[in-house]
Design a protein around this motif. Structure first.
Motif, PDB file in Angstrom:
ATOM      1  N   ALA A 190       0.905  -1.200  -0.158  1.00 38.23           N
ATOM      2  CA  ALA A 190       0.257   0.056   0.078  1.00 38.23           C
ATOM      3  C   ALA A 190       0.929   1.235  -0.012  1.00 38.23           C
ATOM      4  O   ALA A 190       2.046   1.317   0.822  1.00 38.23           O
ATOM      5  N   GLN A 191       0.436   2.229  -0.584  1.00 39.94           N
ATOM      6  CA  GLN A 191       0.977   3.561  -0.642  1.00 39.94           C
ATOM      7  C   GLN A 191       0.172   4.793  -0.484  1.00 39.94           C
ATOM      8  O   GLN A 191      -0.837   4.801  -1.229  1.00 39.94           O
ATOM      9  N   ALA A 192       0.444   5.382   0.477  1.00 38.10           N
ATOM     10  CA  ALA A 192      -0.434   6.587   0.876  1.00 38.10           C
ATOM     11  C   ALA A 192       0.192   7.767  -0.143  1.00 38.10           C
ATOM     12  O   ALA A 192       1.362   8.091  -0.474  1.00 38.10           O
ATOM     13  N   PHE A 193      -0.726   8.588  -0.582  1.00 39.49           N
ATOM     14  CA  PHE A 193      -0.253   9.830  -1.117  1.00 39.49           C
ATOM     15  C   PHE A 193      -1.411  10.766  -1.132  1.00 39.49           C
ATOM     16  O   PHE A 193      -2.322  10.728  -0.454  1.00 39.49           O
ATOM     17  N   ALA A 194      -0.955  12.133  -1.420  1.00 41.29           N
ATOM     18  CA  ALA A 194      -1.998  13.203  -1.378  1.00 41.29           C
ATOM     19  C   ALA A 194      -1.757  14.061  -2.959  1.00 41.29           C
ATOM     20  O   ALA A 194      -0.500  14.146  -3.384  1.00 41.29           O
ATOM     21  N   ILE A 195      -2.592  14.532  -3.026  1.00 35.29           N
ATOM     22  CA  ILE A 195      -2.759  15.577  -4.232  1.00 35.29           C
ATOM     23  C   ILE A 195      -3.181  16.941  -3.745  1.00 35.29           C
ATOM     24  O   ILE A 195      -3.999  17.041  -2.826  1.00 35.29           O
ATOM     25  N   SER A 196      -2.367  17.820  -4.258  1.00 35.28           N
ATOM     26  CA  SER A 196      -2.926  19.295  -3.932  1.00 35.28           C
ATOM     27  C   SER A 196      -2.932  20.065  -5.183  1.00 35.28           C
ATOM     28  O   SER A 196      -2.107  19.899  -6.052  1.00 35.28           O
ATOM     29  N   PHE A 197      -3.653  21.218  -5.013  1.00 37.49           N
ATOM     30  CA  PHE A 197      -3.810  22.149  -6.074  1.00 37.49           C
ATOM     31  C   PHE A 197      -3.974  23.707  -5.609  1.00 37.49           C
ATOM     32  O   PHE A 197      -4.520  23.865  -4.520  1.00 37.49           O
ATOM     33  N   ALA A 198      -2.969  24.391  -6.034  1.00 41.11           N
ATOM     34  CA  ALA A 198      -3.102  26.095  -5.671  1.00 41.11           C
ATOM     35  C   ALA A 198      -3.598  27.016  -6.537  1.00 41.11           C
ATOM     36  O   ALA A 198      -3.236  26.686  -7.629  1.00 41.11           O
ATOM     37  N   TYR A 199      -4.492  27.430  -6.178  1.00 42.86           N
ATOM     38  CA  TYR A 199      -5.454  28.575  -7.023  1.00 42.86           C
ATOM     39  C   TYR A 199      -5.739  29.770  -6.076  1.00 42.86           C
ATOM     40  O   TYR A 199      -6.124  29.606  -4.976  1.00 42.86           O
ATOM     41  N   GLN A 230     -10.223  23.595  -4.026  1.00 39.09           N
ATOM     42  CA  GLN A 230     -11.135  22.397  -3.336  1.00 39.09           C
ATOM     43  C   GLN A 230     -11.822  21.636  -4.456  1.00 39.09           C
ATOM     44  O   GLN A 230     -11.707  20.497  -4.504  1.00 39.09           O
ATOM     45  N   ALA A 231     -12.582  22.236  -5.367  1.00 40.77           N
ATOM     46  CA  ALA A 231     -13.475  21.585  -6.283  1.00 40.77           C
ATOM     47  C   ALA A 231     -12.319  20.867  -7.527  1.00 40.77           C
ATOM     48  O   ALA A 231     -12.524  19.694  -7.737  1.00 40.77           O
ATOM     49  N   THR A 232     -11.392  21.360  -7.499  1.00 39.16           N
ATOM     50  CA  THR A 232     -10.444  20.822  -8.662  1.00 39.16           C
ATOM     51  C   THR A 232      -9.572  19.538  -8.054  1.00 39.16           C
ATOM     52  O   THR A 232      -9.507  18.659  -8.643  1.00 39.16           O
ATOM     53  N   VAL A 233      -9.637  19.831  -6.603  1.00 38.65           N
ATOM     54  CA  VAL A 233      -8.712  18.761  -6.020  1.00 38.65           C
ATOM     55  C   VAL A 233      -9.956  17.603  -5.809  1.00 38.65           C
ATOM     56  O   VAL A 233      -9.424  16.123  -5.846  1.00 38.65           O
ATOM     57  N   ARG A 234     -10.961  17.859  -5.554  1.00 41.64           N
ATOM     58  CA  ARG A 234     -12.121  16.944  -5.664  1.00 41.64           C
ATOM     59  C   ARG A 234     -12.071  16.244  -6.946  1.00 41.64           C
ATOM     60  O   ARG A 234     -12.280  14.918  -7.007  1.00 41.64           O
ATOM     61  N   GLU A 235     -12.136  16.785  -7.912  1.00 43.88           N
ATOM     62  CA  GLU A 235     -12.329  16.093  -9.266  1.00 43.88           C
ATOM     63  C   GLU A 235     -10.908  15.365  -9.484  1.00 43.88           C
ATOM     64  O   GLU A 235     -11.170  14.148  -9.836  1.00 43.88           O
ATOM     65  N   LEU A 260     -10.056   7.007  -0.984  1.00 47.15           N
ATOM     66  CA  LEU A 260     -10.052   8.336  -0.593  1.00 47.15           C
ATOM     67  C   LEU A 260      -9.774   8.208   0.831  1.00 47.15           C
ATOM     68  O   LEU A 260     -10.681   7.644   1.665  1.00 47.15           O
ATOM     69  N   LEU A 261      -8.608   8.607   1.548  1.00 45.11           N
ATOM     70  CA  LEU A 261      -8.536   8.641   3.069  1.00 45.11           C
ATOM     71  C   LEU A 261      -9.268   9.919   3.584  1.00 45.11           C
ATOM     72  O   LEU A 261      -9.970  10.124   4.543  1.00 45.11           O
ATOM     73  N   GLU A 262      -8.763  11.162   3.158  1.00 51.57           N
ATOM     74  CA  GLU A 262      -9.377  12.310   3.471  1.00 51.57           C
ATOM     75  C   GLU A 262      -9.767  13.122   2.292  1.00 51.57           C
ATOM     76  O   GLU A 262      -9.010  13.361   1.397  1.00 51.57           O
ATOM     77  N   PRO A 263     -11.020  13.765   2.298  1.00 51.97           N
ATOM     78  CA  PRO A 263     -11.376  14.586   1.201  1.00 51.97           C
ATOM     79  C   PRO A 263     -10.759  15.852   0.780  1.00 51.97           C
ATOM     80  O   PRO A 263     -10.173  16.343   1.834  1.00 51.97           O
ATOM     81  N   ALA A 264     -11.084  16.314  -0.366  1.00 53.42           N
ATOM     82  CA  ALA A 264     -10.503  17.644  -0.519  1.00 53.42           C
ATOM     83  C   ALA A 264     -10.961  18.625   0.730  1.00 53.42           C
ATOM     84  O   ALA A 264     -12.181  18.670   0.904  1.00 53.42           O
ATOM     85  N   TYR A 265     -10.105  19.434   1.223  1.00 51.38           N
ATOM     86  CA  TYR A 265     -10.632  20.357   2.123  1.00 51.38           C
ATOM     87  C   TYR A 265     -10.746  21.715   1.718  1.00 51.38           C
ATOM     88  O   TYR A 265      -9.805  22.090   0.622  1.00 51.38           O
ATOM     89  N   LEU A 266     -11.477  22.486   2.408  1.00 52.12           N
ATOM     90  CA  LEU A 266     -11.630  23.684   1.822  1.00 52.12           C
ATOM     91  C   LEU A 266     -10.720  24.779   2.788  1.00 52.12           C
ATOM     92  O   LEU A 266     -10.747  24.837   3.894  1.00 52.12           O
ATOM     93  N   PRO A 267      -9.585  25.294   2.046  1.00 47.34           N
ATOM     94  CA  PRO A 267      -8.700  26.092   2.781  1.00 47.34           C
ATOM     95  C   PRO A 267      -9.377  27.309   3.485  1.00 47.34           C
ATOM     96  O   PRO A 267     -10.026  28.099   2.567  1.00 47.34           O
ATOM     97  N   GLU A 268      -9.074  27.517   4.648  1.00 48.11           N
ATOM     98  CA  GLU A 268      -9.849  28.895   5.280  1.00 48.11           C
ATOM     99  C   GLU A 268      -9.012  30.304   5.082  1.00 48.11           C
ATOM    100  O   GLU A 268      -9.169  31.201   4.862  1.00 48.11           O
ATOM    101  N   THR A 269      -7.513  29.841   5.171  1.00 51.73           N
ATOM    102  CA  THR A 269      -6.587  30.994   4.968  1.00 51.73           C
ATOM    103  C   THR A 269      -5.797  30.725   3.485  1.00 51.73           C
ATOM    104  O   THR A 269      -5.466  29.569   3.229  1.00 51.73           O
TER     105      THR A 269
END
Length: 177
Positions: free
Chosen positions: A83-92, A99-104, A126-135
């Motif tokens: 098993a391999q854990a990984f994360a995907i992020s997007f900056a916008y 958040q919608a892009t990471v969800r997609e 999916l371990l943790e869904p895309a979160y909505l960044p506050e700051t």
């Protein structure tokens, strides 16, 4: 003007029935497919995302896709027991679109293993869904303000010293009696 940049992130795990090296290879194959030019171009133009609207009006779509690709990151952790854990992020600049892009994107990773996991040899969860960044992640306005204040103080001190030395040069020396 420096716009705010928000980073959304989702955590996933790929599990395979083969050895860890094969799981890592599968992850790389999926990543190449999800982050392909055609797929990113499709995402950019999705009406619900409508990413980089101004840039699409000013530059070729291929350049916009490369700009997006530079803002997408896939972070992987070491493989453990097939098993391999990984994360995907997007900056916008828009936190909701980030958040919608990471969800997609994370949804596409999960969809890659739908069907018969035994036949494919892996599953993506999916371990943790895309979160909505506050700051915003950047720019760090406090750092910019501190740097600006320090630079202003330094320039002020240099200018004051220069003026004093200039005034000393222009003042005539008292005549000897």
């Amino acid at each position: 003007f420096i716009p705010n940049v928000y980073v959304s992130l989702a955590a996933l795990r790929i599990t395979g029935t083969a050895d860890s090296a094969r799981v890592a290879d599968r992850l790389q194959e999926i990543e190449q497919r999800v982050l392909s030019h055609d797929n990113l171009a499709r995402l950019i133009q999705l009406p619900q995302l409508d990413l980089y609207k101004k840039q699409r009006a000013q530059m070729p779509l291929a350049d916009v896709v490369e700009k997006m690709r530079s803002k997408v990151r896939v972070y992987t952790a070491p493989s453990v027991r097939h098993a391999q854990a990984f994360a995907i992020s997007f900056a916008y600049p828009d936190r909701f679109k980030a958040q919608a892009t990471v969800r997609e994107l994370s949804g596409q990773f999960v969809e890659s293993s739908l069907g018969n996991p035994r036949e494919q040899g892996y599953t993506v969860d999916l371990l943790e869904p895309a979160y909505l960044p506050e700051t915003p992640a950047s720019p760090n306005r406090l750092s910019i303000a501190t740097l600006g204040a320090f630079a202003g103080l330094l320039i002020g001190l240099v200018t004051l010293r220069w003026r004093r030395s200039r005034r000393a040069q222009l003042t005539p020396a008292p005549a000897a009696a």
